[in-house]
Design a protein around this motif. Structure first.
Motif, PDB file in Angstrom:
ATOM      1  N   PHE A 104     -41.059  19.694 -42.597  1.00  0.00           N
ATOM      2  CA  PHE A 104     -41.056  19.240 -43.991  1.00  0.00           C
ATOM      3  C   PHE A 104     -39.606  19.184 -44.449  1.00  0.00           C
ATOM      4  N   VAL A 105     -39.254  18.110 -45.147  1.00  0.00           N
ATOM      5  CA  VAL A 105     -37.849  17.937 -45.520  1.00  0.00           C
ATOM      6  C   VAL A 105     -37.716  17.682 -47.016  1.00  0.00           C
ATOM      7  N   GLU A 106     -36.722  18.293 -47.584  1.00  0.00           N
ATOM      8  CA  GLU A 106     -36.394  18.088 -48.997  1.00  0.00           C
ATOM      9  C   GLU A 106     -34.913  17.738 -49.062  1.00  0.00           C
ATOM     10  N   ARG A 107     -34.588  16.712 -49.797  1.00  0.00           N
ATOM     11  CA  ARG A 107     -33.186  16.283 -49.907  1.00  0.00           C
ATOM     12  C   ARG A 107     -32.525  16.920 -51.123  1.00  0.00           C
ATOM     13  N   VAL A 108     -31.309  17.334 -50.941  1.00  0.00           N
ATOM     14  CA  VAL A 108     -30.505  17.778 -52.072  1.00  0.00           C
ATOM     15  C   VAL A 108     -29.126  17.151 -51.934  1.00  0.00           C
ATOM     16  N   GLY A 109     -28.483  16.985 -53.043  1.00  0.00           N
ATOM     17  CA  GLY A 109     -27.117  16.473 -53.026  1.00  0.00           C
ATOM     18  C   GLY A 109     -26.167  17.543 -53.529  1.00  0.00           C
ATOM     19  N   VAL A 110     -25.157  17.808 -52.741  1.00  0.00           N
ATOM     20  CA  VAL A 110     -24.151  18.793 -53.153  1.00  0.00           C
ATOM     21  C   VAL A 110     -22.965  18.026 -53.732  1.00  0.00           C
ATOM     22  N   ARG A 111     -22.710  18.270 -54.998  1.00  0.00           N
ATOM     23  CA  ARG A 111     -21.555  17.604 -55.618  1.00  0.00           C
ATOM     24  C   ARG A 111     -20.288  18.356 -55.255  1.00  0.00           C
ATOM     25  N   MET A 112     -19.373  17.645 -54.649  1.00  0.00           N
ATOM     26  CA  MET A 112     -18.082  18.245 -54.294  1.00  0.00           C
ATOM     27  C   MET A 112     -17.064  17.740 -55.313  1.00  0.00           C
ATOM     28  N   VAL A 113     -16.602  18.633 -56.109  1.00  0.00           N
ATOM     29  CA  VAL A 113     -15.774  18.249 -57.254  1.00  0.00           C
ATOM     30  C   VAL A 113     -14.342  18.712 -57.017  1.00  0.00           C
ATOM     31  N   PRO A 114     -13.422  18.178 -57.791  1.00  0.00           N
ATOM     32  CA  PRO A 114     -12.030  18.635 -57.624  1.00  0.00           C
ATOM     33  C   PRO A 114     -11.924  20.136 -57.873  1.00  0.00           C
TER      34      PRO A 114
END
Lengths: 680, 395
Positions: A104-114
């Motif tokens: 089972f897969v769940e997508r997440v987005g990691v915001r890489m900020v300055p």
């Protein structure tokens, strides 16, 4: 990476003939933190809990993390440790495996900020103000990695009665001195400001001396303003706020104005409660001209790749790709009838780049896709330029393939070939002083974090002028190296970094992601030094074409891209000052001769435009484009579709190579533009 | 390139039964062309040609990849056991490659997952639950690489998505991998470490490894030691094309093929031009079989009688009697650089991909394993490598 633990046990333990895996009991994976954010050059730990449809934790499940894109910018390991190497979005798949069931897969987005603000840059704030003057300076915070931040900068004044700041507007209230401070986090910039007691009684504005032919669209007018007191004496050191109306154009804080339309513009300089205007009328630039196709050499067997001209003889060399293993020598003494005189067939499936030595005695071409996977370069003798003969090759450290090569001779160092390495993204310098025995003398590559390895490093093209190498380094932008100029003590065997110009590719091409989804192709692709400018062009393609389009059709997709004009008059601080985007096309290879820039614009065909004078703003909007030839052919390798690669110019003829349609020889004819209207 | 799993023969037999005599069975063959980003869909039939002669015809060619300007390099290729989808590894990348899944009927992309450096040989497990892909890591520093295990996951949105469920470190330049028929063990060869590596698919960890160097053969438990920097740099013998020096003992293994009963593993030694047979139970050398020049890829019939080997340097394909090790036939190929081989589900034909050199087309060559002769061929895109076959449905 560590071997998955017991969570994966039994995944494949079922009998070989068992039915497909049962549905997973996992209905949701809760990833913490829920809105993951990490600073560039920092780490973040992700954790995951697998829940069933009732919200209960499924026992014995370990969530494994996997990167699902953003390889150029960061990394995540299976345990969920995120390492951010740059700003951007890192797509991550959180995977839960229950033995005997489907993952089972769940997508997440990691915001890489300055990372945290390390400095604040203030622009547009004059050191001297007059009472009543209001200005709106820009204050921008940057991280230690020079990534631009979105902080709202806080302004304070040491003497609010003299100068105050409200909502970013600086107001000079009374004569005196004050120090303005712009703060973002722990970073700050201070700017001393003096408000002079002298009252401005009048302001005079002038656009400078017009050229004999008058101002035209695209010309940069350097407006000057002179403030005078009641006695008519000039007040030194004051700077007005500039504006213009109506119409399209750009005016910078230093009074540099460029208009895009042939029309009158009213330019205003404001100083406190005084202002002055000047009206300038721009005529149409009228550089558009007809073109004639003088000759053609269609190539249908393979894609057509790089074109190059012999420096002294009427001979062109043409590469091939898409499986092509041939480099052609072409007699162009009669441009109306270019004729193949010879060719070199090599163990390659792409001759992407071709270039001769300055003296025309030798030629170098690149190889990619060799059957023995020994790629690299081939050196040919041009004793008879119409019949090149293979002299040697260099493969040893560049077996992965060479995409681009630049041959350059310096009196002090002799001749070297500067190569791109397809496998590692490194620059390789090959000594060609004995063309029969090329040998490597140096390599160089952009630094990256240890954990990233070669990830995200891609060197695409090289230009060398005056001992300075301009490397188009894809994600790393434009990189300038000293390879003999001396500004940094560099030499071919010791390339030394001079400066780097990075820009936000993701932000620049947001519409490409919107059209074709994430993971699209974009990077700094080519560079050309001209006067105090470096023209850099990006290669940009959407990750998916138009759905339902017929195969190999023009409907299927298109290239995008922007050419930027980088001002390198201050070599340590390259600055983007102007840009150009063709209609319906990309920006591939460029050539500059005189005051004309020639371009292969992929789907956009062959284009040339006027780069005379100072350059600011949107060059296309200024009507600087001179010629457009749609290099499509109903009998082309791909029918009715241009894919213009680049161009080499000599003696008024443009030798244009099109991937699908072979070689085109184009002449730009004299302008037939109508006489300019008389402006009243 | 993969031998069909246990489900495939059943599917083939069912199709054959429905269609009539096996001799009229037709086959769908896919061939990946690394230089041109093309997947050729080829139909082969013993009566497809004029006058009822055997013929192979390219029905269509499908493009794979992300970058329209630079090759993505499709390398490995395998049908899923049910034949409804197929997988392709694209080896080139910036720098990582991908595994793609396509609908076999329409060519529609069903999924993609990014893997390691230069994903190459691949096979789908017999139950269809996972795809195993070696990360060959052709360029750059010669460091230990890995085998990726990819599963088809249910996504939170209800759809299907490819995910990497394990990346198992092995050794330098893993290549030529195959699963046992029951899917319990996975074998791959490491070209630069001279090793055969066994993965236990229940634990998804390396269970044993075997040193293949002539005179030093030795089976060892667990994963190989990491020997960073101990490799021969970029010298990989022209990727199997350079003739070995006299007295060469280095195997430079390019393929591992377990027998259908799982009792032995055949390994192609590209440098010494031998096939090494390793006893899977005792994990000891069983024998060395003299093979063709630059033996490269292997396939075995399901009845375990015939071992088929491509000879990369020798421009030929060899058919061995597996029991005796006797070379029954050596069939020259039409072009140079012989690459992959897949045996039809009914053990009747071997389908061989030939890369060609430079602008030469790639070739699919069909060998009748009964007569041991080439019976058909078809030109495909350049640098033809990955190849797989299923029994074709009747039109």
């Amino acid at each position: 990476m560590p071997v998955p633990a017991l969570a994966l046990l039994g995944l494949l333990q079922q009998p070989a003939q068992s039915p497909a895996a049962a549905p997973s009991p996992v209905a949701r994976i809760v990833v913490s933190p829920s809105d993951p954010v990490v600073a560039a050059m920092d780490t973040l730990r992700l954790t995951g809990r697998a829940l069933d449809a009732q919200g209960n934790e499924v026992p014995g499940v370990r969530v494994r993390f996997q990167q699902a894109g953003g390889w150029f910018e960061g990394a995540v390991d299976t345990t969920g440790l995120v390492r951010a190497g740059a700003t951007g979005m890192l797509p991550v798949a959180a995977v839960a495996v229950v033995p005997g069931t489907r993952p089972f897969v769940e997508r997440v987005g990691v915001r890489m900020v300055p990372s945290a603000a390390a400095r604040v840059a203030v622009e547009g704030l004059p050191a001297t103000l007059v009472v009543g003057q209001r200005v709106a300076p820009t204050a921008t915070a940057y991280s230690a990695q020079a990534d631009r931040r979105e902080d709202r900068v806080r302004w304070t004044s040491s003497a609010p009665g003299v100068v105050s700041v409200r909502d970013g507007i600086v107001v000079a209230a009374a004569p005196g001195r004050a120090v303005l401070t712009a703060e973002a986090g722990s970073a700050k910039a201070t700017v001393p400001v003096t408000v002079v007691a002298t009252r401005v009684a009048s302001v005079e504005v002038s656009p400078g001396t017009a050229p004999a032919a008058g101002w035209r669209t695209g010309d940069v007018l350097r407006f000057r303003a002179v403030a005078k007191d009641a006695q008519g004496r000039a007040i030194p050191g004051v700077t007005p706020t500039w504006s213009f109306s109506p119409g399209q154009g750009q005016i910078d804080p230093d009074g540099a104005f460029v208009g895009y339309e042939a029309r009158p513009y009213t330019v205003t300089a404001s100083l406190g409660d005084r202002s002055a205007t000047a009206v300038v009328t721009l005529a149409a630039r009228d550089v558009r001209r007809p073109a004639t196709i003088v000759g053609r050499l269609p190539r249908e067997r393979f894609n057509t790749e790089e074109v190059w001209l012999h420096p002294t003889e009427q001979v062109a060399y043409l590469g091939s790709g898409g499986g092509g293993d041939v480099m052609y020598a072409i007699d162009i003494s009669n441009p109306a009838a270019p004729t193949v005189t010879d060719s070199i067939v090599s163990n390659t499936r792409r001759v992407n780049d071709v270039m001769t030595t300055k003296d025309g005695k030798h030629l170098v071409f690149t190889r990619e896709g060799a059957s023995d996977r020994r790629n690299g370069i081939v050196v040919a003798s041009l004793e008879d330029p119409r019949h090149p003969k293979v002299l040697s090759e260099y493969t040893e450290t560049v077996t992965a393939g060479v995409h681009s090569a630049f041959v350059y001779t310096q009196p002090k160092h002799g001749t070297h070939v500067y190569l791109t390495n397809d496998g590692t993204g490194a620059l390789h310098v090959i000594d060609l002083n004995d063309p029969s025995k090329p040998k490597e003398v140096a390599t160089w590559k952009t630094p990256r974090p240890d954990f990233a390895g070669d990830a995200g490093r891609s060197l695409h093209d090289i230009d060398v002028q005056d001992g300075l190498l301009y490397a188009s380094y894809w994600n790393d932008g434009l990189v300038i190296l000293d390879v003999g100029n001396g500004v940094k003590g560099g030499s071919p065997s010791n390339p030394v970094l001079v400066s780097q110009f990075k820009y936000d590719l993701n932000d620049m091409y947001r519409q490409v992601e919107a059209a074709g989804g994430p993971g699209f192709i974009r990077g700094t692709h080519t560079a050309w030094r001209h006067k105090n400018y470096v023209f850099i062009a990006d290669e940009v393609f959407p990750s998916e074409g138009v759905k339902g389009a017929p195969a190999n059709s023009a409907a299927g997709g298109r290239a995008y891209g922007r050419l930027q004009v980088i001002d390198v008059s201050d070599m340590q601080n390259p600055k983007s000052v102007a840009w150009y985007e063709p209609e319906m096309g990309g920006v591939h290879n460029v050539w500059v001769a005189g005051d004309t820039l020639y371009m292969g614009a992929y789907n956009g065909g062959f284009r040339a435009f006027d780069v005379s004078g100072e350059l600011r703003g949107d060059l296309r909007a200024q009507a600087r484009e001179m010629v457009h030839v749609h290099t499509a052919d109903p009998a082309g390798r791909v029918k009715n579709t241009p894919m213009t690669w680049g161009v080499v110019v000599r003696d008024g003829l443009a030798y244009v190579n099109d991937m699908y349609n072979g070689l085109w020889i184009v002449r730009m004819e004299p302008s037939k533009a109508p006489k300019p209207k008389v402006m009243q | 390139m993969s031998a069909r799993g246990p489900l495939a023969p059943a599917l083939a037999l069912a199709l054959c039964a429905a269609a009539g005599p096996a001799a009229a069975q037709e086959y769908t063959v896919l061939v990946a062309s690394e230089a041109t980003d093309q997947i050729a869909v080829v139909r082969f039939g013993p009566r497809l040609g004029a006058g009822g002669t055997p013929a192979a015809k390219v029905e269509t060619s499908r493009t794979v990849g992300l970058n329209p300007m630079d090759p993505d390099g499709p390398h490995g290729l395998a049908f899923a056991p049910d034949g409804r989808s197929y997988f392709v590894s694209t080896a080139h990348g910036a720098p990582y490659g991908s595994l793609w899944r396509f609908d076999a009927a329409t060519g529609e992309t069903l999924g993609r997952v990014e893997l390691g450096l230069f994903p190459a040989t691949l096979q789908v497990s017999p139950d269809g639950a996972a795809a195993y892909v070696v990360n060959f890591n052709l360029h750059g520093e010669m460091v230990p690489s890995s085998v990726s295990v990819v599963g088809l996951a249910t996504s939170a949105g209800g759809g299907e998505e490819l995910v990497e469920i394990a990346r198992i470190p092995t050794c330098a330049m893993p290549h030529g991998s195959r699963l046992t028929a029951d899917g319990s063990r996975h074998y791959s060869a490491c070209m630069m470490d001279d090793l055969l590596v066994e993965i236990d698919t229940r634990t998804l960890a390396v269970s044993r490894h075997f040193l293949l160097t002539k005179g030093k053969e030795q089976g060892m438990p667990g994963a190989p030691m990491v020997r960073r920097g101990a490799h021969a740099g970029h010298d990989m013998g022209g990727h199997g094309m350079d003739a070995p020096k006299a007295g060469e003992t280095v195997c430079s293994p390019t393929w591992a093929q377990p027998t259908p009963d799982g009792r032995s593993v055949y390994v192609a030694c590209n440098k010494t031009s031998e096939i090494v047979e390793v006893d899977a139970a005792t994990w000891a050398l069983k024998r060395r079989i003299a093979a063709g020049d630059g033996v490269y890829n292997l396939a075995i019939t399901r009845d375990a009688k015939l071992l088929v080997a491509t000879n990369k340097r020798g421009r030929s394909v060899s058919v061995f009697d597996a029991a005796s090790g006797k070379e029954l036939a050596r069939i020259p190929t039409l072009r140079r650089v012989v690459h992959g081989v897949a045996v039809s589900p009914d053990d009747r034909y071997a389908f061989v991909s030939v890369e060609g050199v430079g602008s030469e087309p790639g070739t699919l060559e069909v060998i009748d394993l009964a007569t041991r002769q080439r019976v058909a061929s078809a030109d495909v895109g350049q640098m033809a490598g990955g190849v797989d076959v299923i029994a074709a449905a009747r039109p």
